[in-house]
Design a protein around this motif. Structure first.
Motif, PDB file in Angstrom:
ATOM      1  N   THR A  93       0.937  -1.140   0.032  1.00 51.89           N
ATOM      2  CA  THR A  93       0.075   0.124   0.041  1.00 51.89           C
ATOM      3  C   THR A  93       0.862   1.374   0.096  1.00 51.89           C
ATOM      4  O   THR A  93       0.219   2.213  -0.223  1.00 51.89           O
ATOM      5  N   GLN A  94       1.978   1.195   0.425  1.00 53.56           N
ATOM      6  CA  GLN A  94       2.831   2.173   0.489  1.00 53.56           C
ATOM      7  C   GLN A  94       4.134   1.901  -0.055  1.00 53.56           C
ATOM      8  O   GLN A  94       5.373   1.903   0.282  1.00 53.56           O
ATOM      9  N   PRO A  95       4.263   1.895  -1.755  1.00 55.59           N
ATOM     10  CA  PRO A  95       5.375   1.829  -2.107  1.00 55.59           C
ATOM     11  C   PRO A  95       6.575   2.614  -2.355  1.00 55.59           C
ATOM     12  O   PRO A  95       7.768   2.340  -2.442  1.00 55.59           O
ATOM     13  N   GLN A  96       6.458   3.824  -1.757  1.00 54.17           N
ATOM     14  CA  GLN A  96       7.543   4.690  -1.362  1.00 54.17           C
ATOM     15  C   GLN A  96       7.828   4.964  -0.087  1.00 54.17           C
ATOM     16  O   GLN A  96       8.447   5.874   0.502  1.00 54.17           O
ATOM     17  N   GLY A  97       7.733   3.753   0.647  1.00 54.80           N
ATOM     18  CA  GLY A  97       7.933   3.699   2.038  1.00 54.80           C
ATOM     19  C   GLY A  97       9.224   4.080   2.592  1.00 54.80           C
ATOM     20  O   GLY A  97      10.225   3.847   1.984  1.00 54.80           O
ATOM     21  N   PHE A  98       9.533   4.562   3.874  1.00 57.32           N
ATOM     22  CA  PHE A  98      10.654   4.911   4.633  1.00 57.32           C
ATOM     23  C   PHE A  98      10.724   4.144   5.994  1.00 57.32           C
ATOM     24  O   PHE A  98       9.822   4.285   6.677  1.00 57.32           O
ATOM     25  N   TYR A  99      11.695   3.107   5.913  1.00 64.27           N
ATOM     26  CA  TYR A  99      11.633   2.246   7.104  1.00 64.27           C
ATOM     27  C   TYR A  99      12.883   2.201   7.985  1.00 64.27           C
ATOM     28  O   TYR A  99      14.004   2.654   7.332  1.00 64.27           O
ATOM     29  N   LEU A 100      12.731   2.137   9.217  1.00 62.12           N
ATOM     30  CA  LEU A 100      13.930   2.227   9.945  1.00 62.12           C
ATOM     31  C   LEU A 100      14.009   0.615  10.614  1.00 62.12           C
ATOM     32  O   LEU A 100      12.839  -0.095  11.085  1.00 62.12           O
ATOM     33  N   VAL A 101      15.173  -0.087  10.421  1.00 58.30           N
ATOM     34  CA  VAL A 101      15.163  -1.522  11.034  1.00 58.30           C
ATOM     35  C   VAL A 101      16.487  -1.391  12.158  1.00 58.30           C
ATOM     36  O   VAL A 101      17.319  -0.865  11.981  1.00 58.30           O
ATOM     37  N   LEU A 102      15.970  -2.131  13.289  1.00 62.09           N
ATOM     38  CA  LEU A 102      17.024  -1.981  14.451  1.00 62.09           C
ATOM     39  C   LEU A 102      17.407  -3.501  14.589  1.00 62.09           C
ATOM     40  O   LEU A 102      16.404  -4.339  14.955  1.00 62.09           O
ATOM     41  N   ASP A 103      18.544  -3.721  14.471  1.00 60.19           N
ATOM     42  CA  ASP A 103      19.013  -5.180  14.390  1.00 60.19           C
ATOM     43  C   ASP A 103      19.471  -5.659  15.709  1.00 60.19           C
ATOM     44  O   ASP A 103      20.741  -5.194  15.961  1.00 60.19           O
ATOM     45  N   GLY A 104      18.532  -5.906  16.673  1.00 64.12           N
ATOM     46  CA  GLY A 104      19.133  -6.520  18.045  1.00 64.12           C
ATOM     47  C   GLY A 104      19.602  -5.410  18.985  1.00 64.12           C
ATOM     48  O   GLY A 104      20.248  -5.584  19.965  1.00 64.12           O
ATOM     49  N   VAL A 105      18.806  -4.147  18.953  1.00 63.43           N
ATOM     50  CA  VAL A 105      18.873  -3.238  20.049  1.00 63.43           C
ATOM     51  C   VAL A 105      17.953  -3.604  20.964  1.00 63.43           C
ATOM     52  O   VAL A 105      16.675  -3.887  21.040  1.00 63.43           O
ATOM     53  N   SER A 133      15.662  -8.477  21.138  1.00 65.37           N
ATOM     54  CA  SER A 133      15.432  -7.138  20.695  1.00 65.37           C
ATOM     55  C   SER A 133      14.418  -6.590  21.727  1.00 65.37           C
ATOM     56  O   SER A 133      13.767  -7.218  22.330  1.00 65.37           O
ATOM     57  N   ALA A 134      14.613  -5.357  22.158  1.00 66.91           N
ATOM     58  CA  ALA A 134      13.818  -4.626  23.123  1.00 66.91           C
ATOM     59  C   ALA A 134      12.363  -4.796  22.372  1.00 66.91           C
ATOM     60  O   ALA A 134      12.188  -4.334  21.405  1.00 66.91           O
ATOM     61  N   ASN A 135      11.413  -4.822  23.583  1.00 65.31           N
ATOM     62  CA  ASN A 135      10.102  -4.829  22.984  1.00 65.31           C
ATOM     63  C   ASN A 135       9.405  -3.446  23.682  1.00 65.31           C
ATOM     64  O   ASN A 135      10.058  -2.589  23.864  1.00 65.31           O
ATOM     65  N   LEU A 136       8.135  -3.354  23.181  1.00 68.04           N
ATOM     66  CA  LEU A 136       7.320  -2.266  23.478  1.00 68.04           C
ATOM     67  C   LEU A 136       6.998  -2.090  25.024  1.00 68.04           C
ATOM     68  O   LEU A 136       5.910  -2.016  25.340  1.00 68.04           O
ATOM     69  N   LEU A 153       5.199  -0.806  15.494  1.00 69.83           N
ATOM     70  CA  LEU A 153       6.558  -1.638  15.669  1.00 69.83           C
ATOM     71  C   LEU A 153       6.399  -2.979  15.139  1.00 69.83           C
ATOM     72  O   LEU A 153       5.575  -3.713  15.890  1.00 69.83           O
ATOM     73  N   ILE A 154       7.005  -3.252  13.989  1.00 68.24           N
ATOM     74  CA  ILE A 154       6.877  -4.668  13.154  1.00 68.24           C
ATOM     75  C   ILE A 154       7.942  -5.595  13.971  1.00 68.24           C
ATOM     76  O   ILE A 154       9.099  -5.515  13.766  1.00 68.24           O
ATOM     77  N   GLN A 155       7.467  -6.593  14.575  1.00 64.32           N
ATOM     78  CA  GLN A 155       8.285  -7.719  15.093  1.00 64.32           C
ATOM     79  C   GLN A 155       8.345  -8.888  13.958  1.00 64.32           C
ATOM     80  O   GLN A 155       7.415  -9.423  13.427  1.00 64.32           O
ATOM     81  N   VAL A 156       9.639  -9.388  13.256  1.00 63.34           N
ATOM     82  CA  VAL A 156       9.677 -10.417  12.440  1.00 63.34           C
ATOM     83  C   VAL A 156      10.469 -11.711  12.714  1.00 63.34           C
ATOM     84  O   VAL A 156      11.313 -11.121  13.738  1.00 63.34           O
ATOM     85  N   THR A 157       9.999 -12.646  12.448  1.00 67.41           N
ATOM     86  CA  THR A 157      10.869 -13.721  12.819  1.00 67.41           C
ATOM     87  C   THR A 157      12.153 -13.921  12.330  1.00 67.41           C
ATOM     88  O   THR A 157      13.234 -14.426  12.970  1.00 67.41           O
ATOM     89  N   ASN A 158      12.466 -13.465  11.054  1.00 60.61           N
ATOM     90  CA  ASN A 158      13.853 -13.737  10.260  1.00 60.61           C
ATOM     91  C   ASN A 158      13.823 -12.378   9.777  1.00 60.61           C
ATOM     92  O   ASN A 158      13.409 -12.148   8.650  1.00 60.61           O
ATOM     93  N   LEU A 159      14.789 -11.748  10.317  1.00 62.58           N
ATOM     94  CA  LEU A 159      15.086 -10.264   9.666  1.00 62.58           C
ATOM     95  C   LEU A 159      15.698 -10.226   8.218  1.00 62.58           C
ATOM     96  O   LEU A 159      15.290  -9.389   7.466  1.00 62.58           O
ATOM     97  N   ALA A 160      16.622 -11.104   8.127  1.00 59.60           N
ATOM     98  CA  ALA A 160      17.190 -11.205   6.610  1.00 59.60           C
ATOM     99  C   ALA A 160      16.108 -11.506   5.834  1.00 59.60           C
ATOM    100  O   ALA A 160      16.369 -10.855   4.671  1.00 59.60           O
ATOM    101  N   ARG A 161      15.297 -12.582   5.966  1.00 61.47           N
ATOM    102  CA  ARG A 161      14.320 -12.694   5.097  1.00 61.47           C
ATOM    103  C   ARG A 161      13.255 -11.626   4.809  1.00 61.47           C
ATOM    104  O   ARG A 161      13.176 -11.261   3.764  1.00 61.47           O
TER     105      ARG A 161
END
Length: 247
Positions: A93-105, A133-136, A153-161
């Motif tokens: 729905t938002q093809p021009q999205g701007f995302y922040l990814v935190l790997d293990g903060v 990773s820190a939770n909310l 805040l989207i939590q994913v099982t496999n970040l690389a995937r």
């Protein structure tokens, strides 16, 4: 899932009351405090039919285990949890999205500060791995100053995937790493993209680093070798904002 969670802090309370008042079960307020913002929260809660109890400071301190509650604590139903399905929907729905990814903060204070910067920079969503990773937490929500209610805040099982899924949707993945050769300011940051920040002290994990399309670093002129992750995040996000404004 927990049946309820504790929320505290003026910003967090105002944000939840304005966006999701149905989540609040009851509010505990410091007895005898006469404060304009606190009075506004009390008024808003009463309009929403929420029970209010006036308590001594010790009672509030006990509920939040000594954290700085600013005179107001609420018992609330847990907020919505976002996962890979929600990420897929955003990508569609938002093809021009701007995302922040935190790997293990893992520090909730850093997560909250990153959420606050992400909200200010217009980030679409913040993505973290489910594990290590820190939770909310209530602390993260308080530090976020209301941004926890506006930024998914989207939590994913496999970040690389998940990063590869984002790449397939046209998102350019820019990772930050001290060993990178290219400076942040020399990188084009104007299209659909994700900024990936590594964990405090350790940086990104190997698989995350290898999945990135590009690696950048911040110029460090002093004797300090790295910045706090939330500070570095703010710098990176607002360089994206700057470049998009001067296009």
């Amino acid at each position: 899932m927990a049946q309820h969670e504790w929320l505290y802090g003026l910003h967090a309370m105002e944000s939840v009351l304005s966006r999701e008042p149905e989540r609040i079960v009851e509010i505990f307020v410091l007895k005898g405090r006469d404060d304009e913002r606190l009075n506004r929260i009390i008024h808003q809660a009463r309009q929403s039919g929420i029970s209010i109890q006036f308590c001594q400071r010790r009672v509030l301190d006990d509920k939040v285990q000594g954290e700085q509650h600013q005179g107001v604590v609420a018992r609330a139903k847990p907020g919505k949890q976002f996962d890979e399905k929600d990420l897929q929907q955003l990508l569609e729905t938002q093809p021009q999205g701007f995302y922040l990814v935190l790997d293990g903060v893992t520090d909730p204070h850093n997560l909250g500060a990153c959420l606050r910067s992400a909200d200010a920079a217009g980030v679409t969503a913040l993505i973290v791995p489910k594990d290590k990773s820190a939770n909310l937490t209530p602390t993260a929500r308080k530090v976020a100053c209301g941004a926890a209610e506006t930024i998914p805040l989207i939590q994913v099982t496999n970040l690389a995937r998940s990063l590869r899924t984002m790449q397939e949707s046209g998102i350019w993945i820019v990772g930050t790493a001290g060993e990178a050769e290219q400076l942040l300011y020399d990188c084009k940051l104007t299209g659909p993209m994700a900024i990936v920040m590594g964990a405090e002290g350790k940086g990104m994990r190997r698989l995350t680093r290898e999945t990135c399309d590009e690696l950048v670093k911040l110029p460090m002129a002093g004797s300090v070798s790295s910045l706090n992750v939330s500070v570095a995040t703010g710098i990176c996000l607002f360089e994206v904002v700057r470049q998009r404004q001067v296009q």
